[in-house]
Design an enzyme around this catalytic site. Sequence first.
Site, PDB file in Angstrom:
ATOM      1  N   ASP A   1      19.109   8.730 -26.333  1.00  0.00           N
ATOM      2  CA  ASP A   1      17.959   9.575 -26.041  1.00  0.00           C
ATOM      3  C   ASP A   1      18.429  10.753 -25.199  1.00  0.00           C
ATOM      4  OD1 ASP A   1      15.036  10.229 -25.160  1.00  0.00           O
ATOM      5  OD2 ASP A   1      14.821   8.524 -26.518  1.00  0.00           O
TER       6      ASP A   1
ATOM      7  N   HIS B   1      11.618  10.084 -21.085  1.00  0.00           N
ATOM      8  CA  HIS B   1      11.406   9.724 -22.488  1.00  0.00           C
ATOM      9  C   HIS B   1      12.195   8.471 -22.852  1.00  0.00           C
ATOM     10  CE1 HIS B   1      11.780  10.161 -26.937  1.00  0.00           C
ATOM     11  NE2 HIS B   1      10.548  10.604 -26.813  1.00  0.00           N
TER      12      HIS B   1
ATOM     13  N   SER C   1       8.275   9.095 -31.752  1.00  0.00           N
ATOM     14  CA  SER C   1       9.144   8.534 -30.719  1.00  0.00           C
ATOM     15  C   SER C   1       8.708   7.138 -30.324  1.00  0.00           C
ATOM     16  CB  SER C   1       9.141   9.413 -29.464  1.00  0.00           C
ATOM     17  OG  SER C   1      10.108  10.418 -29.528  1.00  0.00           O
TER      18      SER C   1
END
Length: 731
Positions: free
Chosen positions: A136, A163, A351
């Site tokens: 990521d 994230h 995602s």
Amino acid sequence: MDFKIPTWATRLFTPTLLLFFGVFSSFGQTILERQEILLEYNQQKITSLISEFEEEAKNTALRLDEVSKTTRWNKTEKLRDGTEVSLNDVGEDGTLLYYTTLNDPTNQVSRAQSLYSNGTLNLGLDGSGMQVGVWDSGIALNSHQEFDTRASAGDTSQEVSPHATLVTGNIISSGMKPKARGVAFGAEAVTHNWTRDKIEVAEAAASGLLLSNHSYGIKSDRVPDWYFGAYIKVSQDWDKIMYNAPYYLMVNAAGNSQRSQDNASPIYGKTADGFDLLLGFTTSKNALTVAGANTKLNGKGELLEAEVAAYSSLGPIDDGRIKPDLAGDGSSIFSTTSQSNSSYGTSTGTSMAAPGVTGSLLLLQQYHNELFGHFMKSATLKGLAIHTADDVGTPGPDYKMGWGVLNAKTAAETLQNEGFTTLIDESQLMQGETYSLEVEALGTEDLIISVSWTDVEGQYINRGDLNSTTKALVNDLDIRVIQNNETNLPWKLNPHRANDTATKADNSVDPFERVDIKNAKGSYTIVISHKGELKNGFQDFSLIVSGAKISNCSLRAPENIELGSLNEDSLVVNWSEAEETLFEVRYKSSSEASWKSDLITENNIQLANLIIGEDYEIKVRTICTESKTSEFSEVLRFTFNGTETQILENETFSFSGSLGISVYPNPAVNELKIDGELSQDAVYSIVTSSGTIVKKGSAVEKVSVTDLSSGLYILVVQDYSGIQSTKFYKN
């Protein structure tokens, strides 16, 4: 007693079954299991590939330093909505390739719940002992309370990414806050920065990594139109990794650009239609690309309706391949955040859909290893996920959600029924060969047959051709299913008519082909062949069949149990013959509290060391697969007196009173109605053939059985006048 297990029966001696009979087994990806995987890898090729990526990374870093001095874009950015952006590569045409996280700022639904200890299938799966890689925009906050010690950094990056923390939590969070529990909440995650993703993944795959999650991609508003749907070098590189490490599968997010209108020249339709928006490694042949879906499920985990989410990027790939492959739920997922060790937040986007799929696939790998003692190749795992996905909308695949919405429950049931009503075969096709197999349809459900393979990396790389239809597929396998000179063809889509429904025709672009036959009856011949020359002279493939009668085993309890030959301290017990059946025999003396158990492939057993004057009991059941067993037969009771042995009255159920109940319909599909003279206080229990109570409730109401697996059950009803039972079959 010694006996030989025939080949057909060896699949029944799974680690779980042996554990049930007192043999220790552990599950998870152990060092030994990794070594077994690596024995099939060409380590020299993988090492060479890693060196190639390392050299490329050095050259790219130099180019990025130069171009970053002249571009108006920052090398790293954090946009107002929290999206993270990083200049990560330079295309062969000089285009700057920015990686971006794929959350779309705006209730976690997972069919994987059916695999948990309290789930519908009650399999006790949670990912314990399994490991997943996460790449990521940075590493996760590995100290978060939801991760215990199960999250770690896989590289030297110090950049903690909000994230990456969301994504990792969606996979492995333990559930200290129940809403945040991850799909594989007992698994371990190794998190990495995306800067060296190809190098690090190749190294991890060479060490036996099975799955990795990639919830990022190329930023769609900073590339020329020809990039969309194109097979470029980064697509080829990821295909190389997966071909050379055939147990490793990359799971990636499709992207959130459907309404961006970033592609002014789509291969189909108008820009506003949202087609032709997949970029970079999402166009790889061998990876699993995940779309986002808005789903509605009932309390039993059954899909009521689904549509592609408004943010999710659509296919097709320019050569016509079916991408995305399938869809997961990415809507308002509650997960871990990096503000503190106890912070949480909600995010939406592909995602979030991708890690839900990744976690489910990890559980399926765990289950396959538990059942069969080894892991699936990535082609099998990917094929299983696509084969069992819930089809939505018109029949067949589409360029919005691929083959449908992931259904981990159906996938697990397909594994359970292997050798009974399903077949999973990892095989190899040599140059010029044809694979042929005859199967008989069950006649009660659709016959579905699919072939999946990890293809050699594409030989053609697009370097600037707009909407080039040059195919990336190298080894083109074909599946045909034939009955009485009628040939059933696989599904196919047309990129130039991307909104059309799928047709059945020759497919020369996809490394997965599936044939669906409605209302199948009788025998069918499966034929797998290939076109042209096979690169390297062979191609491994995975065949999956569901809705077929693979075994002649019957779920009826053994009948005609009787005593055979006797001598001074032993006797033989016989029962009716049955094809391809494993028998479990339980026996004990009347003075013993617990049963002894033996597994027998013959229809008799010799009981030795019997005591004169002692009473004994014996009962038998059939085992077709781990999850498919009959009830036990009636108990045969006898007093052993050598040649004067006496059979006592067989054990039968006795009840006080008589309710005279019956159930209908039988077999049942959705619900049962109990018919009989019952009071308002009558209650029922549904019991499996192994004695487990799976449902209870009021007997005067209709009984829902939609959440039960197919098989034979006992319905027990209790009222003031007594207890009664009856059998029913759930289709």
